[in-house]
Design an enzyme around this catalytic site. Structure first.
Site, PDB file in Angstrom:
ATOM      1  N   ASP A  50      -1.274 -13.270  -0.594  1.00 15.40           N
ATOM      2  CA  ASP A  50      -1.839 -12.204  -1.086  1.00 15.40           C
ATOM      3  C   ASP A  50      -2.566 -11.339   0.115  1.00 15.40           C
ATOM      4  OD1 ASP A  50      -3.032 -10.809  -3.103  1.00 15.40           O
ATOM      5  OD2 ASP A  50      -4.755 -12.033  -3.211  1.00 15.40           O
ATOM      6  N   HIS A  63      -3.111 -12.614 -12.314  1.00 13.12           N
ATOM      7  CA  HIS A  63      -4.289 -12.981 -11.684  1.00 13.12           C
ATOM      8  C   HIS A  63      -5.285 -13.137 -12.727  1.00 13.12           C
ATOM      9  CE1 HIS A  63      -7.506 -10.981  -8.629  1.00 13.12           C
ATOM     10  NE2 HIS A  63      -8.023 -11.388  -9.512  1.00 13.12           N
ATOM     11  N   ASN A  83       0.151  -2.631  -7.511  1.00 10.83           N
ATOM     12  CA  ASN A  83      -1.012  -1.840  -7.336  1.00 10.83           C
ATOM     13  C   ASN A  83      -1.067  -0.749  -6.393  1.00 10.83           C
ATOM     14  OD1 ASN A  83      -1.686  -4.008  -5.517  1.00 10.83           O
ATOM     15  ND2 ASN A  83      -3.720  -3.968  -5.992  1.00 10.83           N
ATOM     16  N   HIS A 131      -2.341 -16.825  -6.778  1.00 11.76           N
ATOM     17  CA  HIS A 131      -3.537 -17.467  -6.126  1.00 11.76           C
ATOM     18  C   HIS A 131      -4.652 -18.278  -7.018  1.00 11.76           C
ATOM     19  CE1 HIS A 131      -5.190 -13.665  -7.919  1.00 11.76           C
ATOM     20  NE2 HIS A 131      -4.481 -13.046  -7.145  1.00 11.76           N
ATOM     21  N   ASP A 149      -1.703  -7.689 -11.135  1.00 11.16           N
ATOM     22  CA  ASP A 149      -2.371  -8.292 -10.262  1.00 11.16           C
ATOM     23  C   ASP A 149      -3.482  -7.123  -9.624  1.00 11.16           C
ATOM     24  OD1 ASP A 149      -3.175 -10.092  -8.376  1.00 11.16           O
ATOM     25  OD2 ASP A 149      -2.395  -9.058  -6.692  1.00 11.16           O
ATOM     26  N   ARG A 166       0.780  -1.405  -0.295  1.00  9.11           N
ATOM     27  CA  ARG A 166      -0.111  -0.071  -0.256  1.00  9.11           C
ATOM     28  C   ARG A 166       0.829   1.265  -0.008  1.00  9.11           C
ATOM     29  NH1 ARG A 166      -3.859  -3.348  -1.953  1.00  9.11           N
ATOM     30  NH2 ARG A 166      -4.996  -4.295  -0.408  1.00  9.11           N
TER      31      ARG A 166
HETATM   32 ZN   LIG Z   1      -4.785 -11.126  -7.445  1.00  7.15          ZN
HETATM   33 ZN   LIG Z   2      -2.815  -9.741  -4.762  1.00  6.99          ZN
END
Ligand SMILES: [Zn+2]
Ligand SMILES: [Zn+2]
Length: 446
Positions: free
Chosen positions: A307, A181, A96, A234, A154, A66
């Site tokens: 994750d 993802h 991200n 994942h 992702d 973050r």
């Molecule tokens: Zn993801």
């Molecule tokens: Zn993720």
């Protein structure tokens, strides 16, 4: 600086080590294994690992930190603190953030902040496309020079097969694995949980397993077409795992990871509308969990990754439909693996170390990680498979509290984390001593 890990049970699948030995560390590197009873090196610190498992440091290849942008949810320092408290010596930071890590400048920023924190090693993952919006490839070469170890969009999966093909061809030139993802947004659109019995019962919009499976198949086909290294993030469905199994049978360079919540909980957990059961991909039904267990057993699944996705309590307090996807996971992953996989005999401790350390290092091309070889980085995860403990999220090192596992009781824990020879986390029941001092380890019994 010397540290002796004494009387531990060493498990290192990278060199077939599975034995009771001492391990000596000097100046951040592993010196080697020695037999119990060998003379103690002068002036060394000692960690009495009697009854404990000593493994090469665990690597979580899928973490959201973050920072930059949403430091109220997590910073690189708070995420790294949660990582070492959970037994991880190395984590990979997904791109991200705000701004997205699609440049050498953001990559360098992440690395500098991690060095300042001085806890876990943090390797940034760069974006596949600029701003992860799927329209134009990011400057992978510049980011690689700055320190990324993989690329991924992702959270905003690459929408078109054409763009993914170009991304794979480009990434291959830089020897970067492409992490995807897998989610076809046209199928998943508007869904908040797994589509099936429970989504019908609860009146919530579902995300079909096919949304993940179509993208997993697409990506495996593209890996075959391009020869790129592909890693599926994942995986949560039977079809995605079968796609990876077939790709491996063909000899393609395809790997995948699974998150602890996906082998622990089914979609039935959503029935109380607790938004801490909302994640992407969603909790699945029993048949998919069975496929995950099978994949963990037979080697189709290569890695365990959390994750870890911190969100503020106010955001998670929204209606189920409106709350953000994701849960924190760094401090419960090893507990869930030891308690839910190793204890019931689903996997061996050796396989656990493969999934958490040896394989992630190999997938990411991190030499000198994921091994206890002489000369390798002295990154260690020390576990007590018998320690019974309760997770109390109010004591978490993360800035966020979004977990469905608060109050869970576990048998098995990471009790010490050593990064480049430095003990960055130690469970309160254990301590270091200097040679010559009276042993005070294990101040209380578990
Ligand atoms: Zn993801
Ligand atoms: Zn993720």
């Amino acid at each position: 600086m010397r540290l002796l890990i004494q009387n531990g049970y060493l498990i290192d699948p990278s060199q077939g080590v599975n034995t009771g030995k001492n391990l000596l560390i000097e100046d951040g590197r592993i010196v080697g294994l020695s037999s119990h009873g060998d003379g103690l090196p002068e002036g060394a610190e000692v960690f009495d690992a009697t009854g404990l498992v000593v493994a090469p440091g665990f690597i979580d290849m899928h973490v959201h930190l973050r920072e930059p942008g949403d430091e109220y949810k997590e910073t690189i320092a708070s995420g790294a603190a949660a990582a070492v408290a959970g037994g991880f010596t190395t984590i990979c930071a997904m791109p991200n953030t705000s701004p997205v890590n699609d440049s050498a400048a953001v990559t360098r920023f992440v690395i500098e902040q991690a060095e300042r924190a001085g806890l876990a090693s943090v390797f940034p993952v760069g974006a596949i496309t600029k701003n992860s919006d799927g329209s134009e490839l990011a400057e992978m070469g510049e980011m690689k020079d700055a320190g990324i170890i993989a690329v991924s969009d992702d959270g905003r999966p690459v929408p078109s097969a054409g763009m993914m093909r170009r991304a794979m061809e480009y990434a291959r030139g830089f020897h970067l694995p492409v992490i995807d993802h897998c989610e076809d947004k046209s199928l998943a659109r508007g869904g908040v949980m797994h589509e099936g019995h429970w989504s019908l019962m609860l009146g919530l919009r579902g995300i079909p397993a096919a949304a993940e499976e179509i993208d997993a198949e697409r990506n495996c086909l593209l890996a075959e077409l391009t020869g790129a290294r592909l890693h599926l993030a994942h995986v949560s469905t039977r079809g995605a795992i079968e796609a990876v199994r077939r790709a491996k049978e063909k000899g393609l360079p395809v790997t995948c990871e699974v998150a602890p919540h996906h082998w622990t909980l089914t979609d039935e957990a959503v029935q109380d509308y607790d938004t801490n059961t909302k994640m992407s991909p969603p909790l699945r039904s029993r048949e998919h969990i069975d496929a995950i267990i099978e994949g963990l057993r037979d080697g189709t699944i290569d890695a365990i990754a959390t994750d870890h996705a911190p969100h503020h309590a106010d955001e998670k307090a929204l209606e189920y439909d409106d709350a953000p996807f994701g849960i924190v996971g760094l401090e419960t992953s090893v507990g869930l693996a030891l308690d839910r996989l190793v204890k019931p005999g689903v996997i061996s401790l050796e396989r656990l170390v493969e999934l958490c350390s040896v394989n992630p290092a190999r997938i990411l091309g991190l030499e000198n990680y994921g091994t206890l070889r002489a000369g390798a980085r002295a990154d260690l995860t020390i576990m007590d498979p018998a320690l019974t403990w309760t997770f109390d999220v109010s004591q978490s090192k993360s800035k966020s509290r979004n977990t469905p596992f608060d109050g869970y009781r576990f048998r098995g824990a990471a009790v010490a984390t050593i990064v480049a020879g430095r003990t960055v986390f130690i469970h309160p029941d254990f301590e270091l001593r200097r040679i010559g001092e009276k042993s005070m380890t294990r101040t209380q019994s578990a």
